[in-house]
Design a protein around this motif. Structure first.
Motif, PDB file in Angstrom:
ATOM      1  N   THR A  65     -31.859  67.690 -42.050  1.00  0.00           N
ATOM      2  CA  THR A  65     -33.165  67.760 -42.702  1.00  0.00           C
ATOM      3  C   THR A  65     -34.294  67.285 -41.788  1.00  0.00           C
ATOM      4  N   TYR A  66     -33.968  66.701 -40.644  1.00  0.00           N
ATOM      5  CA  TYR A  66     -34.979  66.229 -39.718  1.00  0.00           C
ATOM      6  C   TYR A  66     -34.468  66.420 -38.311  1.00  0.00           C
ATOM      7  N   PRO A  67     -35.228  66.845 -37.356  1.00  0.00           N
ATOM      8  CA  PRO A  67     -36.657  67.109 -37.291  1.00  0.00           C
ATOM      9  C   PRO A  67     -37.055  68.458 -37.898  1.00  0.00           C
ATOM     10  N   MET A  68     -36.081  69.286 -38.239  1.00  0.00           N
ATOM     11  CA  MET A  68     -36.344  70.516 -38.978  1.00  0.00           C
ATOM     12  C   MET A  68     -35.161  70.735 -39.902  1.00  0.00           C
ATOM     13  N   GLU A  69     -35.323  71.577 -40.893  1.00  0.00           N
ATOM     14  CA  GLU A  69     -34.255  71.806 -41.847  1.00  0.00           C
ATOM     15  C   GLU A  69     -33.443  73.031 -41.418  1.00  0.00           C
ATOM     16  N   GLY A  70     -32.122  72.885 -41.449  1.00  0.00           N
ATOM     17  CA  GLY A  70     -31.245  73.982 -41.080  1.00  0.00           C
ATOM     18  C   GLY A  70     -29.834  73.481 -40.811  1.00  0.00           C
ATOM     19  N   TRP A  71     -29.059  74.325 -40.181  1.00  0.00           N
ATOM     20  CA  TRP A  71     -27.663  74.013 -39.865  1.00  0.00           C
ATOM     21  C   TRP A  71     -27.497  73.956 -38.356  1.00  0.00           C
ATOM     22  N   VAL A  72     -26.751  72.953 -37.891  1.00  0.00           N
ATOM     23  CA  VAL A  72     -26.480  72.803 -36.461  1.00  0.00           C
ATOM     24  C   VAL A  72     -24.980  72.682 -36.244  1.00  0.00           C
ATOM     25  N   GLN A  73     -24.583  72.993 -35.033  1.00  0.00           N
ATOM     26  CA  GLN A  73     -23.192  72.821 -34.654  1.00  0.00           C
ATOM     27  C   GLN A  73     -22.998  71.349 -34.316  1.00  0.00           C
ATOM     28  N   ALA A  74     -22.100  70.679 -35.046  1.00  0.00           N
ATOM     29  CA  ALA A  74     -21.897  69.245 -34.859  1.00  0.00           C
ATOM     30  C   ALA A  74     -20.750  68.937 -33.898  1.00  0.00           C
ATOM     31  N   ALA A  75     -19.929  69.957 -33.609  1.00  0.00           N
ATOM     32  CA  ALA A  75     -18.801  69.760 -32.697  1.00  0.00           C
ATOM     33  C   ALA A  75     -18.500  71.078 -31.994  1.00  0.00           C
ATOM     34  N   THR A  76     -17.875  70.982 -30.831  1.00  0.00           N
ATOM     35  CA  THR A  76     -17.481  72.181 -30.096  1.00  0.00           C
ATOM     36  C   THR A  76     -16.193  72.731 -30.694  1.00  0.00           C
ATOM     37  N   ARG A  77     -15.787  73.887 -30.231  1.00  0.00           N
ATOM     38  CA  ARG A  77     -14.535  74.500 -30.739  1.00  0.00           C
ATOM     39  C   ARG A  77     -13.312  73.621 -30.474  1.00  0.00           C
ATOM     40  N   ASP A  78     -13.341  72.884 -29.380  1.00  0.00           N
ATOM     41  CA  ASP A  78     -12.197  72.025 -29.069  1.00  0.00           C
ATOM     42  C   ASP A  78     -12.341  70.619 -29.645  1.00  0.00           C
ATOM     43  N   GLY A  79     -13.335  70.413 -30.536  1.00  0.00           N
ATOM     44  CA  GLY A  79     -13.439  69.157 -31.271  1.00  0.00           C
ATOM     45  C   GLY A  79     -14.306  68.080 -30.656  1.00  0.00           C
ATOM     46  N   GLN A  80     -14.971  68.348 -29.546  1.00  0.00           N
ATOM     47  CA  GLN A  80     -15.846  67.348 -28.939  1.00  0.00           C
ATOM     48  C   GLN A  80     -17.137  67.242 -29.741  1.00  0.00           C
ATOM     49  N   ALA A  81     -17.554  66.037 -30.021  1.00  0.00           N
ATOM     50  CA  ALA A  81     -18.756  65.824 -30.830  1.00  0.00           C
ATOM     51  C   ALA A  81     -20.011  66.192 -30.046  1.00  0.00           C
ATOM     52  N   ILE A  82     -20.946  66.835 -30.744  1.00  0.00           N
ATOM     53  CA  ILE A  82     -22.264  67.145 -30.177  1.00  0.00           C
ATOM     54  C   ILE A  82     -23.293  66.158 -30.727  1.00  0.00           C
ATOM     55  N   LEU A  83     -23.106  65.754 -31.991  1.00  0.00           N
ATOM     56  CA  LEU A  83     -23.966  64.770 -32.633  1.00  0.00           C
ATOM     57  C   LEU A  83     -23.207  63.449 -32.737  1.00  0.00           C
ATOM     58  N   HIS A  84     -23.831  62.376 -32.291  1.00  0.00           N
ATOM     59  CA  HIS A  84     -23.196  61.060 -32.308  1.00  0.00           C
ATOM     60  C   HIS A  84     -24.032  60.113 -33.156  1.00  0.00           C
ATOM     61  N   GLU A  85     -23.342  59.321 -34.011  1.00  0.00           N
ATOM     62  CA  GLU A  85     -24.053  58.369 -34.869  1.00  0.00           C
ATOM     63  C   GLU A  85     -24.622  57.238 -34.023  1.00  0.00           C
ATOM     64  N   LEU A  86     -25.853  56.867 -34.339  1.00  0.00           N
ATOM     65  CA  LEU A  86     -26.496  55.762 -33.637  1.00  0.00           C
ATOM     66  C   LEU A  86     -25.937  54.455 -34.174  1.00  0.00           C
ATOM     67  N   VAL A  87     -25.243  53.722 -33.347  1.00  0.00           N
ATOM     68  CA  VAL A  87     -24.616  52.465 -33.742  1.00  0.00           C
ATOM     69  C   VAL A  87     -25.628  51.340 -33.568  1.00  0.00           C
ATOM     70  N   GLY A  88     -25.655  50.435 -34.534  1.00  0.00           N
ATOM     71  CA  GLY A  88     -26.554  49.299 -34.458  1.00  0.00           C
ATOM     72  C   GLY A  88     -27.940  49.575 -35.016  1.00  0.00           C
ATOM     73  N   LYS A  89     -28.193  50.784 -35.441  1.00  0.00           N
ATOM     74  CA  LYS A  89     -29.490  51.130 -36.042  1.00  0.00           C
ATOM     75  C   LYS A  89     -29.295  51.240 -37.542  1.00  0.00           C
ATOM     76  N   ARG A  90     -30.309  50.852 -38.300  1.00  0.00           N
ATOM     77  CA  ARG A  90     -30.229  50.955 -39.752  1.00  0.00           C
ATOM     78  C   ARG A  90     -30.249  52.417 -40.163  1.00  0.00           C
ATOM     79  N   PRO A  91     -29.380  52.789 -41.111  1.00  0.00           N
ATOM     80  CA  PRO A  91     -29.421  54.180 -41.577  1.00  0.00           C
ATOM     81  C   PRO A  91     -30.653  54.415 -42.448  1.00  0.00           C
ATOM     82  N   ASN A  92     -31.061  55.647 -42.534  1.00  0.00           N
ATOM     83  CA  ASN A  92     -32.150  55.981 -43.449  1.00  0.00           C
ATOM     84  C   ASN A  92     -31.598  56.044 -44.862  1.00  0.00           C
ATOM     85  N   LEU A  93     -32.462  55.850 -45.838  1.00  0.00           N
ATOM     86  CA  LEU A  93     -32.058  55.918 -47.234  1.00  0.00           C
ATOM     87  C   LEU A  93     -32.676  57.154 -47.869  1.00  0.00           C
ATOM     88  N   ARG A  94     -31.896  57.844 -48.683  1.00  0.00           N
ATOM     89  CA  ARG A  94     -32.372  59.009 -49.416  1.00  0.00           C
ATOM     90  C   ARG A  94     -32.111  58.765 -50.888  1.00  0.00           C
TER      91      ARG A  94
END
Length: 163
Positions: A65-94
């Motif tokens: 939903t941010y920075p734009m709304e849509g669908w992204v590839q979160a992992a490659t075909r062989d399972g490597q992550a493209i998006l990584h969670e930011l550790v140590g940062k507060r999550p946003n609340l919805r």
């Protein structure tokens, strides 16, 4: 207009950073209107922060939903992550608020209806489950077609490159 009831749920939305593996930055950072769509509506850059949308992932695809709304590839075909969670940062609340009309109190209920006072919700749930089942079946069929290739030709992935 009848009475309304509201339900509210607070969700933690993880903050993710775009960090594709080596060699994927040119091919895997498009933002699409739907999972496995062909024409991107935008593009992410390496290091961008994104927020996950509502609902589960669909295979390797994640709704954002941010920075734009849509669908992204979160992992490659062989399972490597493209998006990584930011550790140590507060999550946003919805906050998700659902507003529905209350059942009419003036209606006399039979004993069968008293055992299930939320009959309209049950009907809504059955309708949702039926639609979700059909959508899931269509997505599986589409994935099989995508793997086999269109009209006996090469699979789309081998024609278009790595997604």
């Amino acid at each position: 207009m009848g009475d309304l009831e509201a339900a509210s749920v607070l969700q933690e939305v993880p903050r993710l950073r775009v960090q594709p593996p080596f060699g994927y930055a040119d091919t895997a950072l498009g933002v699409y209107p739907g999972p496995s769509a062909c024409d991107p509506v935008g593009r992410l850059a390496v290091g961008d922060e994104v927020l996950a949308g509502l609902g589960p992932r669909q295979g390797r695809w994640l709704k954002i939903t941010y920075p734009m709304e849509g669908w992204v590839q979160a992992a490659t075909r062989d399972g490597q992550a493209i998006l990584h969670e930011l550790v140590g940062k507060r999550p946003n609340l919805r906050q998700v608020v659902t507003v529905r009309s209350k059942p009419s109190k003036s209606v006399t209920m039979s004993p069968v209806q008293r055992t299930n006072a939320s009959l309209p919700r049950d009907v809504e749930e059955k309708y949702f489950k039926a639609r979700a089942c059909e959508a899931s079946k269509l997505l599986r069929e589409f994935a099989q077609l995508e793997v086999q290739g269109w009209k006996g030709g090469k699979p789309r992935q081998s024609v278009r490159g790595v997604f």
